[in-house]
Write an enzyme that holds these catalytic residues in place. Structure first.
Site, PDB file in Angstrom:
ATOM      1  N   ASP A 188      -4.094  10.232   0.883  1.00  0.00           N
ATOM      2  CA  ASP A 188      -5.084  10.602  -0.303  1.00  0.00           C
ATOM      3  C   ASP A 188      -4.064  11.356  -1.279  1.00  0.00           C
ATOM      4  O   ASP A 188      -3.112  11.977  -0.647  1.00  0.00           O
ATOM      5  CB  ASP A 188      -6.444  11.141   0.039  1.00  0.00           C
ATOM      6  CG  ASP A 188      -6.453  12.403   0.576  1.00  0.00           C
ATOM      7  OD1 ASP A 188      -5.549  12.575   1.685  1.00  0.00           O
ATOM      8  OD2 ASP A 188      -7.186  13.228   0.423  1.00  0.00           O
ATOM      9  N   HIS A 499      -2.015   3.852   6.083  1.00  0.00           N
ATOM     10  CA  HIS A 499      -2.972   4.286   5.090  1.00  0.00           C
ATOM     11  C   HIS A 499      -2.486   5.454   4.347  1.00  0.00           C
ATOM     12  O   HIS A 499      -2.652   6.382   4.459  1.00  0.00           O
ATOM     13  CB  HIS A 499      -4.369   4.525   5.898  1.00  0.00           C
ATOM     14  CG  HIS A 499      -5.299   4.881   4.989  1.00  0.00           C
ATOM     15  ND1 HIS A 499      -6.478   3.971   4.476  1.00  0.00           N
ATOM     16  CD2 HIS A 499      -5.984   6.117   4.323  1.00  0.00           C
ATOM     17  CE1 HIS A 499      -7.132   4.394   3.663  1.00  0.00           C
ATOM     18  NE2 HIS A 499      -6.972   5.957   3.583  1.00  0.00           N
ATOM     19  N   ASP A 544      -2.536  -1.338  13.354  1.00  0.00           N
ATOM     20  CA  ASP A 544      -1.568  -1.157  12.260  1.00  0.00           C
ATOM     21  C   ASP A 544      -2.122  -1.931  10.991  1.00  0.00           C
ATOM     22  O   ASP A 544      -1.589  -2.938  10.723  1.00  0.00           O
ATOM     23  CB  ASP A 544      -0.251  -1.793  12.735  1.00  0.00           C
ATOM     24  CG  ASP A 544       0.785  -1.516  11.597  1.00  0.00           C
ATOM     25  OD1 ASP A 544       0.768  -0.741  10.601  1.00  0.00           O
ATOM     26  OD2 ASP A 544       1.764  -2.351  11.605  1.00  0.00           O
ATOM     27  N   GLU A 553      -3.403   6.515   9.154  1.00  0.00           N
ATOM     28  CA  GLU A 553      -3.176   7.222   8.165  1.00  0.00           C
ATOM     29  C   GLU A 553      -2.053   8.291   8.199  1.00  0.00           C
ATOM     30  O   GLU A 553      -1.557   8.266   9.554  1.00  0.00           O
ATOM     31  CB  GLU A 553      -4.468   8.090   7.454  1.00  0.00           C
ATOM     32  CG  GLU A 553      -3.997   8.853   6.098  1.00  0.00           C
ATOM     33  CD  GLU A 553      -5.488   9.412   5.647  1.00  0.00           C
ATOM     34  OE1 GLU A 553      -6.323   9.224   5.980  1.00  0.00           O
ATOM     35  OE2 GLU A 553      -5.196   9.988   4.399  1.00  0.00           O
TER      36      GLU A 553
HETATM   37  O1  9MR Z   1      -7.361  15.469  10.177  1.00  0.00           O
HETATM   38  C1  9MR Z   1      -8.758  15.594   9.668  1.00  0.00           C
HETATM   39  C2  9MR Z   1      -9.453  15.195  10.985  1.00  0.00           C
HETATM   40  O2  9MR Z   1      -9.358  16.149  12.173  1.00  0.00           O
HETATM   41  C3  9MR Z   1     -10.806  14.995  10.659  1.00  0.00           C
HETATM   42  O3  9MR Z   1     -11.590  14.638  11.710  1.00  0.00           O
HETATM   43  C4  9MR Z   1     -11.176  14.157   9.487  1.00  0.00           C
HETATM   44  C5  9MR Z   1     -12.508  13.878   9.061  1.00  0.00           C
HETATM   45  O4  9MR Z   1     -12.910  14.858   8.424  1.00  0.00           O
HETATM   46  O5  9MR Z   1     -10.298  14.196   8.333  1.00  0.00           O
HETATM   47  C6  9MR Z   1      -8.913  14.483   8.459  1.00  0.00           C
HETATM   48  O6  9MR Z   1      -8.405  14.851   7.513  1.00  0.00           O
HETATM   49  C7  9MR Z   1      -7.994  13.971   6.499  1.00  0.00           C
HETATM   50  C8  9MR Z   1      -8.807  14.975   5.308  1.00  0.00           C
HETATM   51  O7  9MR Z   1      -9.942  15.175   5.431  1.00  0.00           O
HETATM   52  C9  9MR Z   1      -8.278  14.161   3.913  1.00  0.00           C
HETATM   53  N1  9MR Z   1      -7.278  13.594   4.016  1.00  0.00           N
HETATM   54  C10 9MR Z   1      -6.779  12.719   4.897  1.00  0.00           C
HETATM   55  C11 9MR Z   1      -6.750  13.611   6.372  1.00  0.00           C
HETATM   56  C12 9MR Z   1      -6.300  12.896   7.460  1.00  0.00           C
HETATM   57  O8  9MR Z   1      -6.962  11.828   7.676  1.00  0.00           O
END
Ligand code: 9MR
Length: 573
Positions: A188, A499, A544, A553
């Site tokens: 994102d 992602h 994938d 991601e």
């Molecule tokens: O890395 C984060 C993971 O530990 C959490 O469980 C998850 C859900 O809250 O979020 C991950 O971080 C994401 C972040 O919230 C937004 N940008 C993408 C991150 C990686 O997925």
């Protein structure tokens, strides 16, 4: 039972080319999907292990001339409840001549291409670091540096609104601030202080621990060939953003800079929704202060090149600490109209410890020492919400200057216990790794294990740590239960559909290289809808597919320990 190996036969195979499927006479060697191995390369003087799903009992390795370089018996393996399969071990450590080889399972007519080199990880190392450049906000990527991955600039962030959750007397709702630069967090386009803290610290750690290596590492970014190492230039790109996240009026730090909801899979310059700074939080203030204190210690040696920057970092860090002292329990609570990443955390003890450690090392002040002592607890594997070990590493790096109160806590042994435990697990694990719980971003846990082991090696000189760290890298590069090499642009079984908005929207088939994908876990099994099945086994639950934000991601805090691990192995082994 061993069968004789026909050298002439293998020579013929080679002459006709050993690609994905090879035919000689009536024998076909097909690329095996039962062999799990490091697809980037094995270091000549390191342990070399591949794994296979049980069945074959013998293996043969032939060199580029078709000569047999080695043969051996497959060693019995064991069942891993995390992957639901039993794997056996192929050990070709004794093969120490650099070259390209073909590993053959003669009983099954299956093969895999193996590379052995003195330094197999140089391109990987550069690429893992360069992924940060590709994720820069507020800049175009010129083709001089990005080749086919050149793109327009997006998210200048010179007009950012203060969200209603973040208002103060001086900065009412929709007050405009400028908060440019920094890296996009992940797939994102938002920027989060807490996650940026551990990421940038880890990269600073790499710079300090492998200084000479990074003095020389040129990754072809606009700052290359300048007065400071490319790694530091990349770090500064984010640090300068981090500095803007503090409210100068009270020292508080905004938790994140974000659009209200995630934007679509469009290129950065087309993602133009308004951006906000959202709620100040205690964890953001402590992360900010910890990072900037480490920044101060690192940058003060470069006062001539970066006049005033180190001092600014320390001044702002202490101001953020003071804010946190006055606001010790401000948890981040996602406002109703905001739907992007939360990075919420209910336990702040580890952040207090880490921050106090950094500020104590920067200033020597007793008030910070008192918090180190009162919040002391045994370290754990670092993640964005668990930062004890970051404080430990910083303190241990300055062990000889530590006061007795800290030494007598048994700080070195507590850290080594963590590393020893990880090494012990990897020795008995069927996949030879320390990971046991597969969380979101499981691959970054593996990379962080490797980082802890390398730091333990630096402290002790015990080579067991090194060997175990290499095993972690082998896992990341393909010796795992999915068979994927988890870094984009590398390996034979490549991840292709990450992602990651720019990779998804740029019209180029290949993803942007150098990114570590999150990896298998059971967190959100249906992120690709009801029709995409994922394995019920945590170590295999990976797809994938671009839709799989929970497994495929990328994220800056996942790539940073990869940078550390790869560089460390290159330097230390
Ligand atoms: O890395 C984060 C993971 O530990 C959490 O469980 C998850 C859900 O809250 O979020 C991950 O971080 C994401 C972040 O919230 C937004 N940008 C993408 C991150 C990686 O997925």
């Amino acid at each position: 039972m061993e069968k004789p190996v026909n050298i002439l036969f293998f020579t013929i195979v080679l002459i006709f080319g050993l690609s994905s499927c090879k035919r000689t006479g009536n024998v076909i060697f097909k690329k095996s999907d039962r062999i799990f191995y490091n697809q980037v390369g094995y270091q000549t003087n390191a342990p070399k292990i591949a794994l296979i799903k049980t069945g074959p009992t013998e293996f043969v390795v032939i060199n580029e001339n078709g000569d047999e370089a080695m043969k051996g018996l497959v060693q019995d393996g064991s069942y891993w409840e995390q992957s639901g399969d039993t794997v056996s071990v192929i050990d070709f450590t004794n093969l120490t001549l650099p070259g390209k080889y073909t590993l053959i399972l003669p009983e099954n007519n299956e093969s895999a291409e193996i590379i052995i080199l003195d330094k197999p990880f140089m391109e990987l190392s550069k690429s893992a670091l360069k992924s940060f450049y590709y994720n820069r906000s507020g800049t175009s990527i010129d083709s001089l540096y990005g080749g086919v991955f050149s793109r327009e600039a997006g998210h200048p962030d010179t007009v950012v609104f203060v969200h209603s959750s973040a208002v103060s007397k001086e900065r009412p709702e929709n007050f405009i601030i400028s908060s440019p630069l920094g890296w996009y967090d992940a797939g994102d386009y938002n920027k989060y202080v807490v996650n940026s803290g551990i990421t940038t610290y880890t990269l600073l750690r790499a710079l300090v621990d492998f200084e000479k290596y990074f003095e020389e590492l040129n990754i072809n970014i606009p700052e290359s060939n300048g007065p400071i190492p490319d790694l530091l230039a990349e770090i500064l790109y984010n640090l300068r953003w981090v500095l803007t996240m503090q409210d100068p009026n009270d020292g508080g730090v905004y938790h994140k800079l974000t659009t209200k909801q995630f934007e679509g899979f469009v290129m950065p310059h087309l993602a133009v929704e308004p951006r906000y700074v959202v709620q100040k939080s205690t964890t953001a203030a402590l992360n900010y202060a910890a990072l900037l204190s480490m920044g101060y210690r690192t940058l003060k040696k470069r006062e001539n090149q970066l006049p005033g920057l180190a001092g600014l970092c320390l001044k702002n860090a202490e101001k953020a600490w003071d804010w946190a002292v006055k606001n010790p329990n401000v948890e981040y609570n996602q406002p109703k109209d905001i739907g992007t990443g939360a990075y919420g955390d209910k336990n702040f003890d580890d952040e207090w410890f880490w921050c106090a450690s950094e500020l104590f090392l920067a200033t020597g002040k007793k008030k910070y020492l008192d918090i180190i002592i009162s919040k002391y607890s045994t370290p754990q594997v670092p993640t964005w919400n668990q930062t004890y070990s970051l404080g430990f590493i910083s303190l241990l790096d300055n062990y000889n200057q530590l006061p007795e109160q800290i030494i007598s806590k048994n700080i070195k042994q507590d850290f080594l216990n963590l590393a020893d435990n990880l090494v012990q697990i990897s020795k008995t694990s069927p996949y030879r790794v320390s990971i046991q719980n597969f969380n979101w971003g499981s691959n970054s846990d593996v990379a962080n294990h490797g980082m802890l082991k390398l730091f333990a090696y630096k402290l002790t000189g015990n080579k067991d740590y090194l060997a175990s760290a290499i095993s972690d890298l082998d896992y990341i590069l393909g010796r795992n239960a999915t068979g994927y090499c988890f870094v984009t642009g590398f390996g034979q079984k490549k991840v292709m559909n990450i992602h990651h908005r720019p990779s998804g929207a740029d019209g180029i088939v290949d993803p942007i290289p150098g990114f570590l994908v999150g990896g298998p876990n059971l967190a959100v099994l249906k992120d690709c809808g009801p029709d995409v099945e994922r394995s019920p086994y945590p170590a295999k639950s990976f797809v994938d597919l671009e839709c799989s934000y929970s497994t495929n991601e990328i994220a800056i805090n996942w790539n940073a320990p990869l940078v550390y691990l790869v560089a460390g192995i290159d330097v230390l082994f």
